[in-house]
Write a protein that holds these residues in place. Structure first.
Motif, PDB file in Angstrom:
ATOM      1  N   SER A  16       0.823  -1.201   0.000  1.00 22.94           N
ATOM      2  CA  SER A  16       0.000   0.000   0.000  1.00 22.94           C
ATOM      3  C   SER A  16       0.861   1.257   0.000  1.00 22.94           C
ATOM      4  CB  SER A  16      -0.912   0.003   1.229  1.00 22.94           C
ATOM      5  OG  SER A  16      -0.141   0.254   2.394  1.00 22.94           O
ATOM      6  N   SER A  17       0.232   2.380  -0.397  1.00 14.67           N
ATOM      7  CA  SER A  17       0.987   3.629  -0.452  1.00 14.67           C
ATOM      8  C   SER A  17       1.415   4.079   0.941  1.00 14.67           C
ATOM      9  CB  SER A  17       0.175   4.716  -1.154  1.00 14.67           C
ATOM     10  OG  SER A  17      -1.014   4.987  -0.431  1.00 14.67           O
ATOM     11  N   GLY A  18       0.614   3.791   1.968  1.00 17.07           N
ATOM     12  CA  GLY A  18       1.010   4.127   3.336  1.00 17.07           C
ATOM     13  C   GLY A  18       2.235   3.346   3.778  1.00 17.07           C
ATOM     14  N   ALA A  56       4.457   2.059   1.761  1.00 18.12           N
ATOM     15  CA  ALA A  56       5.572   2.539   0.943  1.00 18.12           C
ATOM     16  C   ALA A  56       6.141   3.830   1.513  1.00 18.12           C
ATOM     17  CB  ALA A  56       5.117   2.748  -0.499  1.00 18.12           C
ATOM     18  N   LEU A  57       5.267   4.713   1.951  1.00 25.74           N
ATOM     19  CA  LEU A  57       5.744   5.969   2.542  1.00 25.74           C
ATOM     20  C   LEU A  57       6.512   5.721   3.835  1.00 25.74           C
ATOM     21  CD1 LEU A  57       2.733   8.365   1.913  1.00 25.74           C
ATOM     22  CD2 LEU A  57       4.985   8.417   0.827  1.00 25.74           C
ATOM     23  N   GLU A  58       6.081   4.753   4.616  1.00 28.08           N
ATOM     24  CA  GLU A  58       6.802   4.413   5.846  1.00 28.08           C
ATOM     25  C   GLU A  58       8.203   3.893   5.542  1.00 28.08           C
ATOM     26  OE1 GLU A  58       6.093   4.959   9.065  1.00 28.08           O
ATOM     27  OE2 GLU A  58       4.308   6.013   8.366  1.00 28.08           O
ATOM     28  N   VAL A  59       8.321   3.078   4.499  1.00 23.82           N
ATOM     29  CA  VAL A  59       9.630   2.561   4.103  1.00 23.82           C
ATOM     30  C   VAL A  59      10.529   3.714   3.654  1.00 23.82           C
ATOM     31  CG1 VAL A  59      10.835   1.176   2.357  1.00 23.82           C
ATOM     32  CG2 VAL A  59       8.838   0.245   3.533  1.00 23.82           C
ATOM     33  N   VAL A  60       9.996   4.617   2.828  1.00 22.97           N
ATOM     34  CA  VAL A  60      10.776   5.752   2.344  1.00 22.97           C
ATOM     35  C   VAL A  60      11.193   6.652   3.506  1.00 22.97           C
ATOM     36  CG1 VAL A  60      10.690   7.853   0.932  1.00 22.97           C
ATOM     37  CG2 VAL A  60       9.821   5.681   0.026  1.00 22.97           C
ATOM     38  N   LEU A  61      10.292   6.885   4.434  1.00 23.88           N
ATOM     39  CA  LEU A  61      10.619   7.700   5.607  1.00 23.88           C
ATOM     40  C   LEU A  61      11.727   7.046   6.429  1.00 23.88           C
ATOM     41  CD1 LEU A  61      10.026  10.173   7.337  1.00 23.88           C
ATOM     42  CD2 LEU A  61       8.218   8.858   8.464  1.00 23.88           C
ATOM     43  N   ALA A  62      11.650   5.745   6.636  1.00 20.96           N
ATOM     44  CA  ALA A  62      12.682   5.031   7.387  1.00 20.96           C
ATOM     45  C   ALA A  62      14.027   5.106   6.673  1.00 20.96           C
ATOM     46  CB  ALA A  62      12.268   3.570   7.603  1.00 20.96           C
ATOM     47  N   ILE A  63      14.022   4.943   5.357  1.00 17.65           N
ATOM     48  CA  ILE A  63      15.256   5.036   4.581  1.00 17.65           C
ATOM     49  C   ILE A  63      15.839   6.443   4.692  1.00 17.65           C
ATOM     50  CG2 ILE A  63      16.199   5.030   2.231  1.00 17.65           C
ATOM     51  CD1 ILE A  63      14.176   2.712   1.671  1.00 17.65           C
ATOM     52  N   SER A  64      14.998   7.441   4.568  1.00 17.31           N
ATOM     53  CA  SER A  64      15.446   8.831   4.671  1.00 17.31           C
ATOM     54  C   SER A  64      16.075   9.109   6.031  1.00 17.31           C
ATOM     55  CB  SER A  64      14.265   9.766   4.422  1.00 17.31           C
ATOM     56  OG  SER A  64      14.681  11.098   4.465  1.00 17.31           O
ATOM     57  N   ARG A  65      15.463   8.610   7.071  1.00 16.86           N
ATOM     58  CA  ARG A  65      16.030   8.775   8.425  1.00 16.86           C
ATOM     59  C   ARG A  65      17.374   8.062   8.554  1.00 16.86           C
ATOM     60  NH1 ARG A  65      10.512   7.447  11.346  1.00 16.86           N
ATOM     61  NH2 ARG A  65       9.605   9.533  11.388  1.00 16.86           N
ATOM     62  N   ASP A  66      17.456   6.841   8.044  1.00 13.67           N
ATOM     63  CA  ASP A  66      18.707   6.081   8.115  1.00 13.67           C
ATOM     64  C   ASP A  66      19.833   6.788   7.370  1.00 13.67           C
ATOM     65  OD1 ASP A  66      17.422   4.124   9.574  1.00 13.67           O
ATOM     66  OD2 ASP A  66      17.274   2.701   7.915  1.00 13.67           O
ATOM     67  N   LEU A  67      19.531   7.293   6.185  1.00 12.07           N
ATOM     68  CA  LEU A  67      20.556   7.966   5.392  1.00 12.07           C
ATOM     69  C   LEU A  67      20.956   9.301   6.023  1.00 12.07           C
ATOM     70  CD1 LEU A  67      19.274   7.311   1.751  1.00 12.07           C
ATOM     71  CD2 LEU A  67      21.080   6.112   2.981  1.00 12.07           C
ATOM     72  N   GLY A  68      19.964  10.056   6.467  1.00 10.38           N
ATOM     73  CA  GLY A  68      20.242  11.361   7.072  1.00 10.38           C
ATOM     74  C   GLY A  68      20.965  11.268   8.398  1.00 10.38           C
ATOM     75  N   GLY A  69      20.763  10.172   9.117  1.00 13.20           N
ATOM     76  CA  GLY A  69      21.368  10.022  10.439  1.00 13.20           C
ATOM     77  C   GLY A  69      22.654   9.222  10.460  1.00 13.20           C
ATOM     78  N   ALA A  70      23.141   8.813   9.292  1.00 12.27           N
ATOM     79  CA  ALA A  70      24.357   8.000   9.253  1.00 12.27           C
ATOM     80  C   ALA A  70      25.558   8.827   9.715  1.00 12.27           C
ATOM     81  CB  ALA A  70      24.591   7.465   7.845  1.00 12.27           C
ATOM     82  N   PRO A  71      26.280   8.350  10.725  1.00 11.38           N
ATOM     83  CA  PRO A  71      27.384   9.130  11.277  1.00 11.38           C
ATOM     84  C   PRO A  71      28.684   9.068  10.474  1.00 11.38           C
ATOM     85  CG  PRO A  71      27.166   7.083  12.484  1.00 11.38           C
ATOM     86  CD  PRO A  71      26.024   7.130  11.487  1.00 11.38           C
ATOM     87  N   SER A  72      28.772   8.158   9.509  1.00 12.41           N
ATOM     88  CA  SER A  72      29.999   8.018   8.727  1.00 12.41           C
ATOM     89  C   SER A  72      29.643   7.577   7.315  1.00 12.41           C
ATOM     90  CB  SER A  72      30.921   6.977   9.364  1.00 12.41           C
ATOM     91  OG  SER A  72      30.348   5.682   9.238  1.00 12.41           O
ATOM     92  N   LEU A  73      30.608   7.677   6.422  1.00 10.53           N
ATOM     93  CA  LEU A  73      30.386   7.246   5.047  1.00 10.53           C
ATOM     94  C   LEU A  73      30.101   5.750   4.992  1.00 10.53           C
ATOM     95  CD1 LEU A  73      30.251   7.954   2.077  1.00 10.53           C
ATOM     96  CD2 LEU A  73      32.743   7.723   1.965  1.00 10.53           C
ATOM     97  N   ARG A  74      30.803   4.960   5.776  1.00  7.35           N
ATOM     98  CA  ARG A  74      30.551   3.511   5.804  1.00  7.35           C
ATOM     99  C   ARG A  74      29.117   3.206   6.243  1.00  7.35           C
ATOM    100  NH1 ARG A  74      34.455   0.159   4.790  1.00  7.35           N
ATOM    101  NH2 ARG A  74      36.575   0.893   4.791  1.00  7.35           N
TER     102      ARG A  74
END
Length: 195
Positions: free
Chosen positions: A3-5, A7-25
């Motif tokens: 569902s679109s809801g 899918a949005l939760e997955v995208v939000l989680a990915i965005s948080r993971d990428l934005g909060g990554a403390p290092s390039l690795r």
């Protein structure tokens, strides 16, 4: 993704993971996990440009002979130059590319467009761009498979399926989210490149 809801939760989680990554690795681990969540494939790789010697880094999760990804590690391979392969084409042109049958495409290069342990049948690759449109890298997906497929399971065949428009949109979204985070990490972490 359902569902679109969802899918949005997955995208939000990915965005948080990428934005909060403390290092390039950690960012690269998050990017590989995120791309795998968006589109079910046998292999995901991130290619990074920016090497002073013109080489390219290919980053993926190592896999065992059954296709199980070891997400605690990163496999980093230095390729001598940007240019060969589907990934090289995408990096040079800054244009996404989906190849339905790599055996019929002259741009495919098994050394660059690799998926260890698998015969690559199809690829979906897109550039990761900086805020100013400079190509920083690319995300490449190899061999889309059924949603039911699990690495190491033998009761569900991993027959490659064609990438579709929804996969291409998911790939574009992943690259758009990854671009600013990757640019920030690349500017602040030169140590990754000195391996």
């Amino acid at each position: 993704l359902g569902s679109s809801g969802a899918a949005l939760e997955v995208v939000l989680a990915i965005s948080r993971d990428l934005g909060g990554a403390p290092s390039l690795r950690e960012l690269l681990r998050a990017a590989l996990r995120g791309a795998a969540r968006l589109v079910r494939t046998q292999q995901v790789a991130v290619y990074l440009t920016g090497e002073d010697d013109g080489s390219l880094l290919c980053v993926s999760f190592p896999q065992d002979e059954l296709g199980n990804r070891r997400q605690s590690e990163l496999e980093v391979i230095r390729l001598p130059r940007v240019g060969p392969g589907v990934a090289g084409h995408v990096l040079v042109t800054a244009q996404p590319l989906t190849v339905a049958h790599v055996a019929n495409d002259r741009r495919f290069d098994a050394e660059v467009d690799r998926a260890p342990g698998y015969v690559v049948d199809n690829l979906c690759c897109a550039p990761v761009l900086s805020a100013l449109g400079k190509t920083l890298g690319a995300v490449q997906l190899a061999n889309k498979v059924s949603e039911r497929w699990q690495p190491g399971r033998h009761d569900v065949q991993a027959e490659p399926r064609p990438f579709d428009a929804a996969d291409e949109r998911a790939r574009a979204l992943m690259c758009a989210i990854l671009g600013p985070a990757l640019e920030r990490q690349m500017l602040s972490n030169e140590r990754f490149y000195t391996r």
